[in-house]
Design an enzyme around this catalytic site. Structure first.
Site, PDB file in Angstrom:
ATOM      1  N   SER A 125       0.829  -1.207   0.000  1.00 22.59           N
ATOM      2  CA  SER A 125       0.000   0.000   0.000  1.00 22.59           C
ATOM      3  C   SER A 125       0.862   1.254   0.000  1.00 22.59           C
ATOM      4  O   SER A 125       1.946   1.277   0.584  1.00 22.59           O
ATOM      5  CB  SER A 125      -0.894  -0.010   1.253  1.00 22.59           C
ATOM      6  N   TYR A 150      -1.769  -1.088  10.898  1.00 21.60           N
ATOM      7  CA  TYR A 150      -2.090  -1.644   9.562  1.00 21.60           C
ATOM      8  C   TYR A 150      -0.955  -1.291   8.600  1.00 21.60           C
ATOM      9  O   TYR A 150      -0.384  -2.164   7.943  1.00 21.60           O
ATOM     10  CB  TYR A 150      -3.420  -1.083   9.043  1.00 21.60           C
ATOM     11  N   LYS A 154       2.216  -3.652   6.482  1.00 23.42           N
ATOM     12  CA  LYS A 154       2.598  -3.634   5.060  1.00 23.42           C
ATOM     13  C   LYS A 154       4.109  -3.402   4.931  1.00 23.42           C
ATOM     14  O   LYS A 154       4.795  -4.057   4.156  1.00 23.42           O
ATOM     15  CB  LYS A 154       1.829  -2.544   4.308  1.00 23.42           C
TER      16      LYS A 154
HETATM   17  C1  WQD Z   1      -9.761   9.023   1.199  1.00 19.44           C
HETATM   18  C2  WQD Z   1      -9.971  10.522   1.460  1.00 19.44           C
HETATM   19  C3  WQD Z   1     -10.281  11.033   3.777  1.00 19.44           C
HETATM   20  C4  WQD Z   1     -14.098   9.000   4.295  1.00 19.44           C
HETATM   21  C5  WQD Z   1      -6.874   4.182   3.300  1.00 19.44           C
HETATM   22  C6  WQD Z   1      -5.678   3.366   3.702  1.00 19.44           C
HETATM   23  C7  WQD Z   1      -5.074   2.721   2.476  1.00 19.44           C
HETATM   24  C8  WQD Z   1      -6.145   1.937   1.785  1.00 19.44           C
HETATM   25  C9  WQD Z   1      -7.252   2.875   1.347  1.00 19.44           C
HETATM   26  C10 WQD Z   1      -6.417  -0.324   2.531  1.00 19.44           C
HETATM   27  C11 WQD Z   1      -9.226  11.005   2.698  1.00 19.44           C
HETATM   28  C12 WQD Z   1     -11.534  11.375   2.972  1.00 19.44           C
HETATM   29  C13 WQD Z   1     -12.920   9.496   3.757  1.00 19.44           C
HETATM   30  C14 WQD Z   1     -15.136   9.901   4.658  1.00 19.44           C
HETATM   31  C15 WQD Z   1     -13.775  11.731   3.904  1.00 19.44           C
HETATM   32  N1  WQD Z   1      -6.672   0.961   2.658  1.00 19.44           N
HETATM   33  N2  WQD Z   1     -12.768  10.831   3.570  1.00 19.44           N
HETATM   34  N3  WQD Z   1     -14.932  11.238   4.442  1.00 19.44           N
HETATM   35  O1  WQD Z   1      -7.347   7.058   4.014  1.00 19.44           O
HETATM   36  O2  WQD Z   1      -6.563   7.580   1.635  1.00 19.44           O
HETATM   37  O3  WQD Z   1      -6.443   5.235   2.491  1.00 19.44           O
HETATM   38  O4  WQD Z   1      -7.797   3.425   2.569  1.00 19.44           O
HETATM   39  O5  WQD Z   1      -5.675  -0.872   1.788  1.00 19.44           O
HETATM   40  O6  WQD Z   1      -4.033   1.870   2.883  1.00 19.44           O
HETATM   41  O7  WQD Z   1      -4.715   4.220   4.270  1.00 19.44           O
HETATM   42  O8  WQD Z   1      -8.654   6.246   1.993  1.00 19.44           O
HETATM   43  O9  WQD Z   1     -11.031   6.294   1.390  1.00 19.44           O
HETATM   44  O10 WQD Z   1     -10.394   6.355   3.862  1.00 19.44           O
HETATM   45  O11 WQD Z   1     -10.007   8.355   2.445  1.00 19.44           O
HETATM   46  O12 WQD Z   1     -13.616  12.954   3.721  1.00 19.44           O
HETATM   47  O13 WQD Z   1     -16.231   9.511   5.148  1.00 19.44           O
HETATM   48  O14 WQD Z   1     -11.352  10.733   1.722  1.00 19.44           O
HETATM   49  O15 WQD Z   1     -10.046  12.049   4.749  1.00 19.44           O
HETATM   50  O16 WQD Z   1      -8.802  12.329   2.431  1.00 19.44           O
HETATM   51  P1  WQD Z   1      -7.213   6.646   2.595  1.00 19.44           P
HETATM   52  P2  WQD Z   1     -10.095   6.756   2.466  1.00 19.44           P
END
Ligand code: WQD
Length: 335
Positions: A125, A150, A154
């Site tokens: 990741s 997590y 990785k």
């Molecule tokens: C994306 C953006 C949030 C939810 C994580 C893990 C990564 C992978 C993917 C597993 C961010 C914003 C999110 C919400 C929001 N996981 N957001 N409101 O955090 O980039 O990555 O998930 O493999 O390893 O780190 O993904 O989809 O959670 O967030 O504003 O209800 O959307 O702050 O900027 P992230 P995400």
């Protein structure tokens, strides 16, 4: 027909990769303990490809079961997805994450080594980069202290694999995913979050479907074009295809070293507000959302430098953000 083991093959990325493997003529064996997936996905995969993968309900922490599997099944390679992956949950329950993600990996590699299974694709990741110093992010960007257990699993996982390839015939490729989104065009498989979605896109589609009242946008004061955080969102089918290309690289001994790492992303960054606008455009749905405080542990921006994957691996993301968002919405409407 070459047999390939896919661990976590009933999960979001795993199931899409199984479909692409079958499309490419591989015989697929799935190990999945159903801790974050459902058995119905097996029939969905079969309905897409008309080929039913062999399925084994095995917990990879069960050493004896893993040994038995490899004794009874001669596979040419392994694509390893099976792992716990909720960032927030890993902070609350670190030992479960280390035991599951690291323990399973160790048992898997030990049995691969003992049975001369020498081709290994690892689901890594972009989280290993933390907030990278430079954008876009290349594979030699420094790997930062993990923001969560997590993310640490990785990082540690990559090190364990690298060390193992030095003392065995195993050759391995770690694919560092950016943000996988969307669903297969058939809308028969997709992201199935259990409970309240942590990731952005499932929360967006559930809000559009009226399951969630409104989307909270985590942070509007980031140093980005519109104040909301930026990520590299790639279609899960493009990501699945990257696994096939990486597997073929190992099967044909085209790898340059015994352990290789590739960023898998589109190379483009989009902010949360841009995602919302694109979603509303492609679906015609109005999204309820509010701007709230930042989420603990989130970074400002991440998007991939995809030069290595494009030139070395011969892989490039083909599907657009609009196609990915529409496919996610089509999938949500089947739930
Ligand atoms: C994306 C953006 C949030 C939810 C994580 C893990 C990564 C992978 C993917 C597993 C961010 C914003 C999110 C919400 C929001 N996981 N957001 N409101 O955090 O980039 O990555 O998930 O493999 O390893 O780190 O993904 O989809 O959670 O967030 O504003 O209800 O959307 O702050 O900027 P992230 P995400």
């Amino acid at each position: 027909m070459k047999k390939i083991l896919v661990t976590g093959g009933l999960g979001f990325i795993g199931s899409h990769t199984v479909v692409e493997l079958q499309n490419e003529g591989f015989e697929v064996l799935i190990i999945d303990d159903l801790s974050n997936s459902t058995i119905e996905v097996l029939d969905k995969i079969t309905s897409i490809t008309t080929i039913k993968p062999s399925y084994f309900n095995i917990d990879l922490k069960d050493k004896v079961a893993v040994q038995k599997f490899f004794k009874e099944n001669k596979v040419a390679g392994v694509i390893h997805f099976a792992a716990s992956k909720a960032v927030g949950e890993s902070v609350e329950r670190p030992l479960e994450y280390y035991e599951n993600n690291i323990g399973s990996l160790v048992y898997l590699l030990k049995e691969m080594k003992a049975n001369l299974v020498n081709n290994f694709i690892f689901s890594s990741s972009c989280t290993v980069y933390g907030q990278a110093d430079e954008l876009p992010i290349t594979e030699n960007a420094s790997v930062k202290p993990a923001e969560s257990p997590y993310g640490n699993t990785k990082k540690i996982g990559e090190e364990i694999i690298k060390d193992t390839t030095k003392v065995s015939e195993i050759t391995a490729i770690a694919l560092r995913y950016f943000n996988p989104i969307g669903a297969h065009k058939s809308a028969k498989i997709g992201e199935l979050p259990i409970g309240v979605p942590q990731n952005l896109i499932p929360f967006v589609t559930q809000t559009a479907a009226g399951i969630r009242k409104e989307l909270s946008v985590f942070g509007s004061d980031y140093p980005t074009s519109d104040g909301t955080a930026v990520r590299d969102y790639l279609h899960v089918v493009d990501l699945a295809k990257a696994h096939i290309v990486a597997l073929r690289r190992l099967l044909s001994n085209n790898n340059k070293t015994s352990f290789e790492v590739f960023n898998i992303g589109t190379g483009r960054g989009n902010s949360v507000l841009e995602i919302i606008k694109s979603f509303e455009k492609v679906t015609g749905k109005k999204l309820n959302y509010k701007l709230v405080d930042r989420r603990e542990g989130d970074i400002t921006a991440a998007y991939a430098d995809t030069t290595l994957a494009n030139n070395e691996l011969g892989w490039k993301a083909e599907l657009t953000l609009d196609e990915a968002l529409l496919s996610a919405w089509n999938w949500q409407q089947t739930l």
